[in-house]
Design a protein around this motif. Structure first.
Motif, PDB file in Angstrom:
ATOM      1  N   LEU A 279      -2.959  10.527  -7.363  1.00 21.17           N
ATOM      2  CA  LEU A 279      -1.509  10.483  -7.352  1.00 21.17           C
ATOM      3  C   LEU A 279      -1.033   9.321  -8.219  1.00 21.17           C
ATOM      4  O   LEU A 279      -1.342   8.166  -7.944  1.00 21.17           O
ATOM      5  CB  LEU A 279      -0.991  10.325  -5.926  1.00 21.17           C
ATOM      6  N   ALA A 280      -0.292   9.646  -9.262  1.00 22.15           N
ATOM      7  CA  ALA A 280       0.139   8.630 -10.239  1.00 22.15           C
ATOM      8  C   ALA A 280       1.620   8.770 -10.554  1.00 22.15           C
ATOM      9  O   ALA A 280       2.050   8.553 -11.684  1.00 22.15           O
ATOM     10  CB  ALA A 280      -0.682   8.767 -11.517  1.00 22.15           C
ATOM     11  N   ALA A 281       2.421   9.118  -9.556  1.00 23.71           N
ATOM     12  CA  ALA A 281       3.835   9.409  -9.813  1.00 23.71           C
ATOM     13  C   ALA A 281       4.731   8.189  -9.771  1.00 23.71           C
ATOM     14  O   ALA A 281       5.810   8.181 -10.344  1.00 23.71           O
ATOM     15  CB  ALA A 281       4.340  10.445  -8.800  1.00 23.71           C
ATOM     16  N   GLY A 282       4.307   7.119  -9.080  1.00 21.46           N
ATOM     17  CA  GLY A 282       5.180   5.983  -8.835  1.00 21.46           C
ATOM     18  C   GLY A 282       5.579   5.222 -10.086  1.00 21.46           C
ATOM     19  O   GLY A 282       4.932   5.307 -11.132  1.00 21.46           O
ATOM     20  N   THR A 283       6.633   4.430  -9.956  1.00 22.99           N
ATOM     21  CA  THR A 283       7.171   3.703 -11.108  1.00 22.99           C
ATOM     22  C   THR A 283       6.473   2.368 -11.353  1.00 22.99           C
ATOM     23  O   THR A 283       6.466   1.869 -12.467  1.00 22.99           O
ATOM     24  CB  THR A 283       8.672   3.410 -10.914  1.00 22.99           C
ATOM     25  N   GLY A 284       5.934   1.753 -10.297  1.00 25.74           N
ATOM     26  CA  GLY A 284       5.318   0.437 -10.469  1.00 25.74           C
ATOM     27  C   GLY A 284       6.332  -0.645 -10.752  1.00 25.74           C
ATOM     28  O   GLY A 284       6.139  -1.483 -11.627  1.00 25.74           O
TER      29      GLY A 284
ATOM     30  N   TYR B 155      -7.133  16.878 -10.608  1.00 27.56           N
ATOM     31  CA  TYR B 155      -5.689  17.063 -10.707  1.00 27.56           C
ATOM     32  C   TYR B 155      -5.023  15.698 -10.630  1.00 27.56           C
ATOM     33  O   TYR B 155      -5.444  14.839  -9.851  1.00 27.56           O
ATOM     34  CB  TYR B 155      -5.165  17.953  -9.569  1.00 27.56           C
ATOM     35  N   ILE B 156      -4.008  15.496 -11.440  1.00 25.10           N
ATOM     36  CA  ILE B 156      -3.274  14.233 -11.449  1.00 25.10           C
ATOM     37  C   ILE B 156      -1.815  14.516 -11.135  1.00 25.10           C
ATOM     38  O   ILE B 156      -1.168  15.320 -11.813  1.00 25.10           O
ATOM     39  CB  ILE B 156      -3.405  13.518 -12.809  1.00 25.10           C
ATOM     40  N   GLY B 157      -1.309  13.854 -10.087  1.00 25.92           N
ATOM     41  CA  GLY B 157       0.092  13.983  -9.719  1.00 25.92           C
ATOM     42  C   GLY B 157       0.944  13.066 -10.575  1.00 25.92           C
ATOM     43  O   GLY B 157       0.761  11.848 -10.555  1.00 25.92           O
ATOM     44  N   LEU B 158       1.846  13.631 -11.338  1.00 28.84           N
ATOM     45  CA  LEU B 158       2.633  12.890 -12.331  1.00 28.84           C
ATOM     46  C   LEU B 158       4.060  12.652 -11.865  1.00 28.84           C
ATOM     47  O   LEU B 158       4.599  13.385 -11.039  1.00 28.84           O
ATOM     48  CB  LEU B 158       2.679  13.656 -13.645  1.00 28.84           C
ATOM     49  N   GLY B 159       4.674  11.611 -12.434  1.00 26.74           N
ATOM     50  CA  GLY B 159       6.082  11.325 -12.196  1.00 26.74           C
ATOM     51  C   GLY B 159       6.616  10.498 -13.338  1.00 26.74           C
ATOM     52  O   GLY B 159       6.900  11.004 -14.423  1.00 26.74           O
TER      53      GLY B 159
ATOM     54  N   GLU C 155       3.401  17.929 -11.372  1.00 29.56           N
ATOM     55  CA  GLU C 155       4.476  16.972 -11.620  1.00 29.56           C
ATOM     56  C   GLU C 155       5.471  16.913 -10.474  1.00 29.56           C
ATOM     57  O   GLU C 155       5.849  17.934  -9.894  1.00 29.56           O
ATOM     58  CB  GLU C 155       5.217  17.332 -12.917  1.00 29.56           C
ATOM     59  N   ASN C 156       5.900  15.685 -10.145  1.00 31.55           N
ATOM     60  CA  ASN C 156       6.969  15.453  -9.175  1.00 31.55           C
ATOM     61  C   ASN C 156       8.234  15.088  -9.947  1.00 31.55           C
ATOM     62  O   ASN C 156       8.387  13.948 -10.391  1.00 31.55           O
ATOM     63  CB  ASN C 156       6.585  14.326  -8.212  1.00 31.55           C
ATOM     64  N   PRO C 157       9.166  16.030 -10.101  1.00 29.16           N
ATOM     65  CA  PRO C 157      10.351  15.760 -10.920  1.00 29.16           C
ATOM     66  C   PRO C 157      11.335  14.792 -10.259  1.00 29.16           C
ATOM     67  O   PRO C 157      12.233  14.279 -10.931  1.00 29.16           O
ATOM     68  CB  PRO C 157      10.973  17.146 -11.099  1.00 29.16           C
ATOM     69  N   VAL C 158      11.176  14.551  -8.967  1.00 28.46           N
ATOM     70  CA  VAL C 158      12.074  13.630  -8.251  1.00 28.46           C
ATOM     71  C   VAL C 158      11.275  12.435  -7.729  1.00 28.46           C
ATOM     72  O   VAL C 158      11.506  11.939  -6.627  1.00 28.46           O
ATOM     73  CB  VAL C 158      12.820  14.348  -7.108  1.00 28.46           C
ATOM     74  N   TYR C 159      10.337  11.968  -8.548  1.00 29.50           N
ATOM     75  CA  TYR C 159       9.464  10.861  -8.159  1.00 29.50           C
ATOM     76  C   TYR C 159      10.240   9.608  -7.783  1.00 29.50           C
ATOM     77  O   TYR C 159       9.805   8.795  -6.960  1.00 29.50           O
ATOM     78  CB  TYR C 159       8.497  10.529  -9.302  1.00 29.50           C
TER      79      TYR C 159
ATOM     80  N   LEU D  14       2.125  14.515  -2.825  1.00 30.89           N
ATOM     81  CA  LEU D  14       0.966  15.221  -2.283  1.00 30.89           C
ATOM     82  C   LEU D  14       1.342  16.639  -1.869  1.00 30.89           C
ATOM     83  O   LEU D  14       0.583  17.585  -2.114  1.00 30.89           O
ATOM     84  CB  LEU D  14       0.401  14.446  -1.092  1.00 30.89           C
ATOM     85  N   TRP D  15       2.511  16.805  -1.281  1.00 27.44           N
ATOM     86  CA  TRP D  15       2.951  18.130  -0.862  1.00 27.44           C
ATOM     87  C   TRP D  15       3.134  19.064  -2.062  1.00 27.44           C
ATOM     88  O   TRP D  15       2.780  20.254  -1.989  1.00 27.44           O
ATOM     89  CB  TRP D  15       4.260  18.031  -0.079  1.00 27.44           C
ATOM     90  N   LEU D  16       3.645  18.553  -3.157  1.00 29.54           N
ATOM     91  CA  LEU D  16       3.817  19.381  -4.347  1.00 29.54           C
ATOM     92  C   LEU D  16       2.476  19.870  -4.891  1.00 29.54           C
ATOM     93  O   LEU D  16       2.415  20.895  -5.569  1.00 29.54           O
ATOM     94  CB  LEU D  16       4.563  18.600  -5.429  1.00 29.54           C
ATOM     95  N   ALA D  17       1.414  19.141  -4.592  1.00 28.06           N
ATOM     96  CA  ALA D  17       0.070  19.526  -5.037  1.00 28.06           C
ATOM     97  C   ALA D  17      -0.666  20.360  -3.997  1.00 28.06           C
ATOM     98  O   ALA D  17      -1.871  20.575  -4.109  1.00 28.06           O
ATOM     99  CB  ALA D  17      -0.742  18.280  -5.364  1.00 28.06           C
ATOM    100  N   LYS D  18       0.047  20.865  -2.988  1.00 27.38           N
ATOM    101  CA  LYS D  18      -0.599  21.521  -1.842  1.00 27.38           C
ATOM    102  C   LYS D  18      -1.466  22.700  -2.237  1.00 27.38           C
ATOM    103  O   LYS D  18      -2.525  22.929  -1.627  1.00 27.38           O
ATOM    104  CB  LYS D  18       0.446  21.951  -0.815  1.00 27.38           C
TER     105      LYS D  18
END
Length: 248
Positions: A6-11, A50-54, A82-86, A95-99
């Motif tokens: 999971l790599a969606a966060g802004t940091g 799989y990589i969760g994007l944001g 991809e999480n469009p509302v990250y 994680l749910w979007l990658a279910k």
């Protein structure tokens, strides 16, 4: 076995490093965290990632395409969710979007702001236990969710930062934010809990909260995979980055 990062966060606490790249691309001694993680998964024999994007998703995609050719991936295939509302949600929703992909096989789940020994992933994959949370005995430098274990290393509870008791820290084991889950656990327990939790409490929460409820319901569901605090570091701020560069 597959892996999901999971790599969606802004940091945001690493803003001086993340204005142009996602947090997972911040280098530790010249090597981005995501690059280290992918190499570790390849060496452990993982063939599907799989990589969760944001945040800055196209930057990360481009970096991976330019950095990892077929030879380096050694048969691993990489895809993205991809999480469009990250910026309005938290990792529970990513994680749910990658279910759909999360539930199709036994899966390693990793956060992307970590540096760790390659042996950690290899040993986790080799373990005969099906459902594991990587943990380390609590030390002063650690920050975030901790676990409480029984004598058989079953996880009895997850203790959030604000609920931790300084008197009891010697019994705590800090979560490393690396997990191994069986497909049955994901399908029968984890995803149903994620869905119910989000319906009640919303999407701006952590997926560890659901693990807390599962552990309290049945402590035999999830075991601890104990590792030394010397072989990993979580990077949330510039001080963490400096410490990680000294360690790795």
């Amino acid at each position: 076995m597959q892996a999901l990062i999971l790599a969606a966060g802004t940091g945001s606490r690493l803003k001086q490093y993340t204005e142009k790249v996602p947090k997972c691309m911040v280098p530790v001694n010249g090597v981005p965290m995501i690059e280290r993680a992918i190499d570790s998964l390849v060496e452990a024999g993982i063939k599907k990632l799989y990589i969760g994007l944001g945040y800055k998703s196209e930057v990360l995609k481009d970096f991976i395409a330019k950095t990892f050719d077929d030879k380096r991936l050694n048969g691993m295939k990489i895809d993205f969710v991809e999480n469009p509302v990250y910026d309005k949600t938290n990792n529970i929703y990513s994680l749910w979007l990658a279910k759909d992909v999360f539930s199709q096989d036994d899966t390693l789940l990793l956060e992307s702001d970590l540096v760790f020994s390659k042996e950690l992933i290899k040993n986790l994959v080799k373990s005969k236990e099906k459902n594991l949370a990587v943990v380390s005995h609590y030390e002063d430098w650690m920050d975030g969710t901790c676990t409480i274990l029984d004598k058989g290393d079953n996880i009895l509870d997850f203790i959030g930062k604000n609920a931790q008791n300084p008197v009891e820290v010697d019994s705590y084991y800090k979560t490393v934010n690396i997990y191994k889950f069986s497909r049955d656990f994901i399908q029968s327990y984890y995803l149903p809990f994620l869905q119910t939790f989000m319906e009640v409490f919303g999407k701006n929460n952590y997926y560890e909260t659901c693990l807390k409820f599962l552990a309290q319901t049945d402590p035999t569901l999830l075991k601890a995979f104990k590792v030394s605090g010397d072989i990993w570091y979580e990077i949330d701020n510039p001080d963490d980055l400096k410490a990680a560069q000294e360690r790795f």
